[in-house]
Each structure stands twice: as C-alpha cells, then as structure tokens.
Design a protein around this motif. Structure first.
Motif, PDB file in Angstrom:
ATOM      1  N   VAL A 272     -11.864 -35.408  39.882  1.00 37.00           N
ATOM      2  CA  VAL A 272     -11.784 -35.749  40.911  1.00 37.00           C
ATOM      3  C   VAL A 272     -10.320 -36.303  41.956  1.00 37.00           C
ATOM      4  N   VAL A 273      -9.022 -36.257  42.021  1.00 37.65           N
ATOM      5  CA  VAL A 273      -8.015 -35.991  42.663  1.00 37.65           C
ATOM      6  C   VAL A 273      -8.175 -35.025  43.422  1.00 37.65           C
ATOM      7  N   THR A 274      -8.859 -33.681  43.061  1.00 44.71           N
ATOM      8  CA  THR A 274      -8.995 -32.449  44.013  1.00 44.71           C
ATOM      9  C   THR A 274      -9.569 -32.286  44.946  1.00 44.71           C
ATOM     10  N   GLU A 275     -10.768 -33.870  44.844  1.00 46.12           N
ATOM     11  CA  GLU A 275     -12.077 -33.610  45.305  1.00 46.12           C
ATOM     12  C   GLU A 275     -11.869 -34.464  46.371  1.00 46.12           C
ATOM     13  N   LEU A 276     -10.975 -35.316  45.637  1.00 46.77           N
ATOM     14  CA  LEU A 276      -9.990 -36.711  47.639  1.00 46.77           C
ATOM     15  C   LEU A 276      -8.997 -36.064  47.896  1.00 46.77           C
ATOM     16  N   ALA A 277      -8.095 -34.938  47.565  1.00 45.22           N
ATOM     17  CA  ALA A 277      -7.514 -34.016  48.351  1.00 45.22           C
ATOM     18  C   ALA A 277      -8.185 -33.203  49.268  1.00 45.22           C
ATOM     19  N   GLN A 278      -9.534 -32.855  49.590  1.00 47.69           N
ATOM     20  CA  GLN A 278     -10.149 -31.336  50.003  1.00 47.69           C
ATOM     21  C   GLN A 278     -10.686 -32.304  50.638  1.00 47.69           C
ATOM     22  N   GLU A 279     -11.419 -33.675  50.843  1.00 43.27           N
ATOM     23  CA  GLU A 279     -11.984 -34.915  51.790  1.00 43.27           C
ATOM     24  C   GLU A 279     -11.191 -34.833  52.277  1.00 43.27           C
ATOM     25  N   THR A 280      -9.859 -35.241  52.625  1.00 39.12           N
ATOM     26  CA  THR A 280      -8.629 -35.932  52.529  1.00 39.12           C
ATOM     27  C   THR A 280      -8.596 -34.943  54.305  1.00 39.12           C
ATOM     28  N   ARG A 281      -8.376 -33.962  53.120  1.00 36.56           N
ATOM     29  CA  ARG A 281      -7.737 -33.059  54.284  1.00 36.56           C
ATOM     30  C   ARG A 281      -9.331 -32.789  56.285  1.00 36.56           C
ATOM     31  N   GLU A 282     -10.479 -31.470  55.004  1.00 34.92           N
ATOM     32  CA  GLU A 282     -11.482 -32.291  55.868  1.00 34.92           C
ATOM     33  C   GLU A 282     -11.657 -33.377  57.255  1.00 34.92           C
ATOM     34  N   LEU A 283     -11.368 -34.206  57.035  1.00 32.66           N
ATOM     35  CA  LEU A 283     -11.372 -35.046  57.467  1.00 32.66           C
ATOM     36  C   LEU A 283     -10.226 -35.542  58.214  1.00 32.66           C
ATOM     37  N   GLY A 284      -9.331 -34.566  58.567  1.00 33.55           N
ATOM     38  CA  GLY A 284      -7.626 -34.551  59.252  1.00 33.55           C
ATOM     39  C   GLY A 284      -6.832 -35.740  58.800  1.00 33.55           C
ATOM     40  N   GLY A 285      -6.661 -35.549  57.274  1.00 34.68           N
ATOM     41  CA  GLY A 285      -5.477 -36.452  57.045  1.00 34.68           C
ATOM     42  C   GLY A 285      -5.079 -35.343  55.878  1.00 34.68           C
ATOM     43  N   HIS A 286      -3.360 -35.764  55.655  1.00 30.91           N
ATOM     44  CA  HIS A 286      -2.913 -35.158  54.620  1.00 30.91           C
ATOM     45  C   HIS A 286      -1.523 -36.016  53.669  1.00 30.91           C
ATOM     46  N   TRP A 287      -2.253 -35.422  52.732  1.00 27.76           N
ATOM     47  CA  TRP A 287      -1.748 -36.390  52.004  1.00 27.76           C
ATOM     48  C   TRP A 287       0.249 -36.237  51.342  1.00 27.76           C
ATOM     49  N   GLN A 288       1.245 -36.953  52.173  1.00 24.41           N
ATOM     50  CA  GLN A 288       2.389 -36.706  52.099  1.00 24.41           C
ATOM     51  C   GLN A 288       3.136 -37.073  50.609  1.00 24.41           C
ATOM     52  N   THR A 289       2.237 -37.824  49.795  1.00 23.83           N
ATOM     53  CA  THR A 289       2.969 -38.568  48.778  1.00 23.83           C
ATOM     54  C   THR A 289       1.877 -38.890  48.086  1.00 23.83           C
ATOM     55  N   SER A 290       1.962 -38.250  46.582  1.00 18.66           N
ATOM     56  CA  SER A 290       0.850 -38.693  45.353  1.00 18.66           C
ATOM     57  C   SER A 290       0.812 -39.524  43.983  1.00 18.66           C
ATOM     58  N   LYS A 291       0.594 -40.332  43.723  1.00 18.54           N
ATOM     59  CA  LYS A 291       1.578 -41.190  42.002  1.00 18.54           C
ATOM     60  C   LYS A 291      -0.106 -41.441  42.031  1.00 18.54           C
ATOM     61  N   VAL A 292      -0.874 -40.433  40.321  1.00 15.75           N
ATOM     62  CA  VAL A 292      -2.065 -40.951  39.809  1.00 15.75           C
ATOM     63  C   VAL A 292      -2.020 -41.488  38.453  1.00 15.75           C
ATOM     64  N   ILE A 293      -2.424 -41.910  38.210  1.00 12.44           N
ATOM     65  CA  ILE A 293      -2.001 -42.668  36.479  1.00 12.44           C
ATOM     66  C   ILE A 293      -3.874 -42.593  36.544  1.00 12.44           C
ATOM     67  N   THR A 294      -3.562 -42.322  34.492  1.00 12.67           N
ATOM     68  CA  THR A 294      -5.127 -42.008  34.050  1.00 12.67           C
ATOM     69  C   THR A 294      -4.687 -42.657  32.708  1.00 12.67           C
ATOM     70  N   LEU A 295      -6.022 -43.338  32.206  1.00 10.87           N
ATOM     71  CA  LEU A 295      -6.074 -43.822  30.812  1.00 10.87           C
ATOM     72  C   LEU A 295      -7.115 -44.270  30.638  1.00 10.87           C
ATOM     73  N   ALA A 296      -8.103 -43.151  29.545  1.00  9.67           N
ATOM     74  CA  ALA A 296      -9.138 -42.724  29.234  1.00  9.67           C
ATOM     75  C   ALA A 296      -9.523 -42.186  29.742  1.00  9.67           C
ATOM     76  N   ASP A 297     -11.236 -42.866  31.048  1.00  5.18           N
ATOM     77  CA  ASP A 297     -12.431 -41.965  31.885  1.00  5.18           C
ATOM     78  C   ASP A 297     -12.040 -43.142  32.879  1.00  5.18           C
ATOM     79  N   HIS A 298     -10.477 -43.204  33.158  1.00  7.74           N
ATOM     80  CA  HIS A 298     -10.274 -44.389  33.931  1.00  7.74           C
ATOM     81  C   HIS A 298      -9.088 -43.811  35.278  1.00  7.74           C
ATOM     82  N   PHE A 299      -8.955 -44.028  36.291  1.00 15.59           N
ATOM     83  CA  PHE A 299      -7.766 -43.577  37.007  1.00 15.59           C
ATOM     84  C   PHE A 299      -7.291 -44.321  38.133  1.00 15.59           C
ATOM     85  N   THR A 300      -6.335 -44.711  39.094  1.00 16.74           N
ATOM     86  CA  THR A 300      -6.195 -45.729  39.547  1.00 16.74           C
ATOM     87  C   THR A 300      -4.630 -44.482  40.319  1.00 16.74           C
TER      88      THR A 300
END
Length: 168
Positions: free
Chosen positions: A17-45
């Motif tokens: 899901v994070v890879t897909e979010l990054a790819q979609e962001t790039r395709e829509l003209g955005g760029h991630w400057q930084t990111s933080k991801v937390i996962t617990l079981a099958d949930h993430f924020t």
C-alpha cells in the motif's frame, strides 16, 4: 507555485500500500519530502510531507480518495517550512554483513533526515572468506545542509570496512 501539505493516511493496508501511494503521488505530480509509517497487525497510519503545484492540489486529493477508497485521508498545512532536498542520488553500500546492519543503516538515515525513495539490500555468502557480504542500493535525496562527503563519513562510521559509492 509549489505548496507543502501533510497527508495523514490510515486504514487496512497490505505490504504494497505505501509503494502504491508513492507511485500514485508521483503520477499526480506530487513528491514526498519525508514520510513516517506505523503498522500494527494489518492496520497502518502514515504521515507524508508532500510538495505539489498549488493548482494540482485539489485534483490530487480527489484522485487519491477515489483510487484508495478503503483508506482515510486528512490534509493539513505544515507549521514550519519544509526542508529543501537535493535531486535524487543513488547510493550503494558494500561491507561484510553483521547482525543489525540493516537496522543501523535505517536509524542512520532517519537521524540524518534523508528522503529515502527506495531501499533494497541483499546478502551473499562468500565461502572462501567464511563471511557474508552485504550490499544495499538506496535511492535518496539529501537535505540541503548535508553534503555527499558528510553522508559518506557518517555511513563509514557504522563500520570502518564499509564503502559507500554514489551516482547522481
């Protein structure tokens, strides 16, 4: 004019899901400057600091909600000015493998505030030497106050035998 926005994304997420979010962001003209991801079981924020043209922001928000309808998105303006990053560079790390090496590299990158776009590594046993070798390939952007020379110095502090090569 480019603007910075913090996107908070949460929900059920598979391993891609994070890879897909990054790819979609790039395709829509955005760029991630930084990111933080937390996962617990099958949930993430995740928190993403995104830079995008102001004229594309509304369409970006709508497209992300359509594409990832199972996720919750919130957006807010950062309170401080975003860090300026370099153009992408490719870094290769070579060294003898040891326990905790990948963890140490990740902690170093986080401490240096690097914008890591891709990280992959592999280990290979070398029968003649009796050890394993480690290679990491990293696509990253450096904060404006960090030179390649200083980056190399910091990486080599992890292990005197570690070698870092860069392209870009």
């Amino acid at each position: 004019m480019k603007v910075s926005v913090i996107s908070t994304v949460s929900g059920l997420g598979g391993s891609n899901v994070v890879t897909e979010l990054a790819q979609e962001t790039r395709e829509l003209g955005g760029h991630w400057q930084t990111s933080k991801v937390i996962t617990l079981a099958d949930h993430f924020t995740a928190l993403f600091l995104i830079v995008i043209e102001e004229t594309q922001l509304a369409e970006f928000k709508q497209a992300m909600s359509r594409r990832f309808s199972e996720l919750r998105f919130e957006y807010s303006a950062p309170k401080i000015e975003a860090t300026i990053f370099s153009d992408p560079i490719s870094v290769t790390v070579h060294c003898v493998d040891r326990a905790g090496l990948t963890k140490d590299i990740h902690e170093l990158m986080q401490g240096l505030d690097l914008d890591v776009e891709q990280f992959s590594f592999f280990r290979a046993p070398v029968a003649l030497v009796g050890d394993s070798v480690y290679q990491a390939n990293i696509q990253m952007r450096l904060p404006s106050d960090l030179s390649i020379e200083k980056l190399t110095e910091k990486f080599e502090e992890l292990d005197p035998a570690l070698r870092l090569s860069t392209l870009g």
